[in-house]
Design an enzyme around this catalytic site. Structure first.
Site, short mmCIF file in Angstrom:
data_model
loop_
_atom_site.label_atom_id
_atom_site.label_comp_id
_atom_site.label_asym_id
_atom_site.label_seq_id
_atom_site.Cartn_x
_atom_site.Cartn_y
_atom_site.Cartn_z
N SER A 287 -9.78 1.88 2.72
CA SER A 287 -8.87 2.67 1.90
C SER A 287 -7.83 1.82 1.16
CB SER A 287 -8.16 3.70 2.78
OG SER A 287 -7.34 3.07 3.74
N SER B 221 -10.10 -0.63 6.84
CA SER B 221 -9.49 -0.52 5.50
C SER B 221 -8.77 -1.75 4.98
CB SER B 221 -8.51 0.65 5.48
OG SER B 221 -9.23 1.83 5.35
N LYS C 143 0.86 -1.18 0.00
CA LYS C 143 0.00 0.00 0.00
C LYS C 143 0.90 1.23 0.00
CE LYS C 143 -3.91 1.99 2.61
NZ LYS C 143 -4.82 1.81 3.76
N1 GLN Z 1 -13.35 4.19 6.15
C1 GLN Z 1 -12.74 4.58 7.38
C2 GLN Z 1 -12.28 6.02 7.27
O1 GLN Z 1 -12.51 6.61 6.27
C3 GLN Z 1 -11.60 3.68 7.72
C4 GLN Z 1 -10.42 3.90 6.87
C5 GLN Z 1 -9.24 3.12 7.32
O2 GLN Z 1 -9.37 2.07 7.97
N2 GLN Z 1 -8.06 3.63 7.01
O3 GLN Z 1 -11.70 6.57 8.15
#
Ligand code: GLN
Length: 446
Positions: A127, A151, A52
């Protein structure tokens, strides 16, 4: 080379990579061949991995999906990256993601949306959407992700993968660009629990560069994969089977749980009464931490700087105005507000108190059952553009995943079937440092 060729031929359809590290990959592959010949190979020697784009990678652009870091070449490796390098793994490249890991659909990337290989009109989740899409499309055998509120698990569910969010502190955060430091945790995304176990073997461990990394023994996570599940106690939180849940997902999750019963597990209903409060608490705590973490992107030290600033203040304002996307700005504003004098007690402190209640719910339930199971997501992968106009609707995507980040617990998502041709994930939650148990439970189903 085969993977590099596939990426070149196919990734214009998915947009799963931000950077492909051709040269580095071939160098590392060459070194892996030599290491194998010398009889010094580990399980991951020569195995291609995508990272990532939130993990700093020496000499490679590390953007976190943001214009702010579009010109940032990392001068060092994240601990996760160097752990893979030391095992002899091969870095294929850096995957697409929501900007600074803020999002549930990968649509908040400066590099454009990423597409779900199961239906390219749909999102791969986020994400870590690029990591999920790359593995699902066969453009990497496995990838790293990070999970602050879901995410790893949500994109794994949307793309039919196995993803593991370890216990907070299990995997070093050094060199992992910070979003919300008390919640962020790196973990593996792959096809199977066995692949995730091989990856966690190299990812896990204490790190002198991360004071929150845990001094807790690292197991060989592959050793216990085949243990029988007889006597396993599974808790089903009634709050996870509410009316927000798509009924077909509920049916698939129930039938997976039936299979666990056939494997010797017993099932009982449990309650996590504060589940509904996890979204509001998270969306105070995560933006608060983000507003502080992201203050370092000021145009002075590294990253984007606006052109021809008049003075220092003009430089800060225009640099940040130009460098951050709208969701990141929204969260900086929310977080700054929640932390400001006069509002801190009403928002931030209250959210921390709720966080403790959520954690206590889990501790109580996990003193009675070995694992908690339920859906990973309330819906299957949605269409690109479908939820972009309503941030709250997007935030509700995280309803089943957020709470365990607030508690610091480990969780997995594993494939459990298809609804209208789209993958569905089963979520498995365990006690602190119960990664072996989670991987064992996941593996027996696969
Ligand atoms: N969707 C959640 C957010 O927007 C979690 C994102 C994540 O786990 N990085 O914060």
């Amino acid at each position: 080379q085969a993977y590099l060729d596939l990426i070149k031929a196919k990734d214009s359809t998915y947009n799963s990579y931000i950077t492909v590290t051709d040269e580095l990959a071939l160098q590392q592959a060459q070194a892996a061949d030599e290491r194998r010949q010398q009889g010094k190979a580990t399980a991951l020697t020569g195995v291609p991995i995508a990272h990532k784009d939130i993990f700093c990678t020496l000499g490679v652009k590390t953007s976190a999906g943001s214009k702010m870091l579009d010109n940032f070449i990392s001068p060092y490796d994240a601990t996760v990256v160097s752990n893979f390098n030391n095992a002899g793994a091969v870095t294929l490249g850096k995957t697409n993601m929501d900007e600074f890991a803020m999002g549930s659909s990968n649509e908040n990337s400066y590099y454009g949306a990423c597409r779900n290989p199961w239906d390219t009109a749909r999102v791969p989740g986020g994400s870590s959407g690029g990591s999920a899409a790359a593995v699902a499309a066969g453009l990497a055998p496995a990838a790293t992700g990070t999970d602050t509120g879901g995410s790893i698990r949500q994109p794994a569910a949307f793309c039919n993968l196995t993803g593991l969010k370890p216990t907070y502190g299990r995997v070093s955060r050094f060199g992992m660009i910070a979003y919300a430091s008390s919640l962020d945790q790196g973990g593996p995304m792959a096809r199977t629990a066995h692949d995730c176990a091989l990856m966690l073997n190299v990812m896990a461990g204490i790190d002198g560069n991360d004071s929150t990394s845990a001094d807790h023994p690292v197991a060989d996570y592959t050793a216990t994969l085949d243990q029988p599940l007889s006597g396993l106690k599974i808790g089903l939180p009634k709050e996870f089977f509410s009316e927000q849940l798509n009924p077909e997902i509920a049916t698939l999750v129930q039938s997976a749980i039936k299979e666990y019963e056939a494997l010797g597990a017993t099932v009982k209903e449990v309650s996590l009464p504060n589940t509904a409060l996890s979204v509001p608490a998270y969306y105070i705590i995560a933006p608060s931490e983000a507003s502080s973490n992201l203050s370092r992107f000021d145009g002075v030290r590294y990253g984007h700087r606006c052109s021809d600033p008049k003075d220092l203040e003009d430089m800060y304002k225009r640099t940040r105005g130009e460098g951050f996307g709208s969701e990141v700005k929204r969260r900086i504003l929310v977080g700054t507000y929640a932390l400001s004098e006069g509002f801190y007690d009403a928002y931030y402190k209250k959210a921390q108190q709720i966080r403790r209640l959520i954690q206590q719910d889990f501790v109580r339930v996990l003193s009675d059952v070995d694992v908690i199971m339920g859906p990973t997501t309330p819906t299957t992968a949605f269409n690109i553009g479908e939820k972009t106009t309503d941030p709250v609707e997007m935030y509700m995507e995280d309803i089943f995943t957020l709470s365990l980040n607030l508690a610091g617990l480990p969780g997995m998502s594993i494939p459990c079937g298809f609804s209208n041709g789209l993958p569905v994930g089963l979520q498995i939650i365990g006690n602190y440092f119960a990664e072996e148990k989670l991987l064992n439970v996941a593996h027996k189903y696969q």
